[in-house]
Design an enzyme around this catalytic site. Structure first.
Site, PDB file in Angstrom:
ATOM      1  N   SER A 127      -9.766   7.270 -10.192  1.00 44.92           N
ATOM      2  CA  SER A 127      -9.065   8.260 -10.696  1.00 44.92           C
ATOM      3  C   SER A 127      -8.765   7.684 -11.888  1.00 44.92           C
ATOM      4  O   SER A 127      -8.198   6.732 -11.938  1.00 44.92           O
ATOM      5  CB  SER A 127      -8.117   7.904  -9.361  1.00 44.92           C
ATOM      6  OG  SER A 127      -6.667   9.183 -10.068  1.00 44.92           O
ATOM      7  N   TYR A 140      -1.965   4.805  -3.545  1.00 47.52           N
ATOM      8  CA  TYR A 140      -3.072   5.079  -4.401  1.00 47.52           C
ATOM      9  C   TYR A 140      -3.332   4.931  -5.648  1.00 47.52           C
ATOM     10  O   TYR A 140      -4.328   4.224  -6.117  1.00 47.52           O
ATOM     11  CB  TYR A 140      -2.655   7.399  -4.163  1.00 47.52           C
ATOM     12  CG  TYR A 140      -3.885   7.497  -4.708  1.00 47.52           C
ATOM     13  CD1 TYR A 140      -4.966   7.687  -4.644  1.00 47.52           C
ATOM     14  CD2 TYR A 140      -3.853   7.965  -5.664  1.00 47.52           C
ATOM     15  CE1 TYR A 140      -5.907   8.404  -5.167  1.00 47.52           C
ATOM     16  CE2 TYR A 140      -4.918   8.580  -6.877  1.00 47.52           C
ATOM     17  CZ  TYR A 140      -6.224   8.912  -5.935  1.00 47.52           C
ATOM     18  OH  TYR A 140      -7.459   9.561  -6.236  1.00 47.52           O
TER      19      TYR A 140
END
Length: 254
Positions: A127, A140
């Protein structure tokens, strides 16, 4: 092998690989979703947990049995768990297992064969959070940094042995994860929210030039350069975004 292929980027990757004539094995925790993708792509569905040691061993064995040899492993499965400092211990643990240790466990099984034959490709769906950060989502952000860091370690350690390692680092992608992002959704979509198919299309070319960092949102390169060039200035800018988010949450109508 494509993990987390029942929906989103994983499904799109499996579909694009199949279109290009690649023999594919698809995995997902959702057995029904994995079976549907397999049926539409001519792939083999192997449902199960791609994060646990036993689960990865089963996936690897099934893929080898079906393909004879695995040329590429797309470590796509990921989770976005918890919000803020109150993220639960269980959510931190799940993030670590799925976003980092799943890659470690797969690499342990794959690398001996790849090194012996001098070829193999390990593709991590990370990501932009893994090269920047993710406001509001510490588990995350931290574990996606870990995913990128492990991919970098693999690349520096095995590049001369013929192993190609790549990290896909998009910003906003139109998946359920983005739609659950709340006030963050607009920020993540600032440079356009891509579809999973867009991401898969943008991944196909880098599979042929072997670049490490695959950026479906090219703007991420300049953000990462700014972060590396002046960390304090970048942190100050991110904090201003944090303050803006807090104001939106307190005054949602404005």
């Amino acid at each position: 092998m494509v993990t987390g292929a029942g929906s989103g980027i994983g499904k799109a990757l499996a579909e694009r690989l199949a279109i290009e004539g690649v023999r594919v094995v698809v995995n997902d925790l959702d057995a029904t979703a994995a079976a549907a993708v397999a049926a539409s792509t001519g792939a083999l569905a192997v449902p199960g947990d791609a994060a646990t040691e036993a689960g990865v061993e089963l996936l690897h064995a099934a893929a080898v049995a079906h393909l004879d040899t695995i040329d590429a492993w797309f470590a796509n499965a990921g989770v976005d768990a918890g919000r803020g400092l109150q993220t639960a211990e269980s959510e931190w643990a799940a993030s670590w297992e799925v976003n980092v240790m799943a890659h470690v466990r797969a690499a342990r099984l794959l690398l001996p064969d790849w090194v012996e034959r001098g070829s193999g490709r390990f593709v991590v769906t990370a990501s932009a959070a893994g090269v920047l950060t993710m406001l509001g989502a510490p588990a995350y952000a931290v574990t996606k940094h870990g995913a990128v860091a492990f991919a970098e370690w693999l690349a520096t350690t095995y590049r001369h042995r013929g192993v190609v390692v790549q990290a896909i680092c998009p910003q906003g992608v139109d998946t359920p994860m983005l739609r659950r992002a709340g006030a963050l959704q607009d920020m993540l979509s600032h440079d356009q929210a891509l579809t999973p198919a867009d991401v898969a299309d943008m991944v196909w070319s880098p599979l042929h030039d072997d670049r490490f960092l695959v950026l479906p949102h090219p703007e991420v390169a300049s953000y990462a350069a700014a972060r590396g060039g002046d960390r304090d200035r970048w942190l100050a800018g991110m904090n201003r975004l944090q303050q803006r988010l807090e104001q939106q949450q307190v005054l949602p109508g404005e």
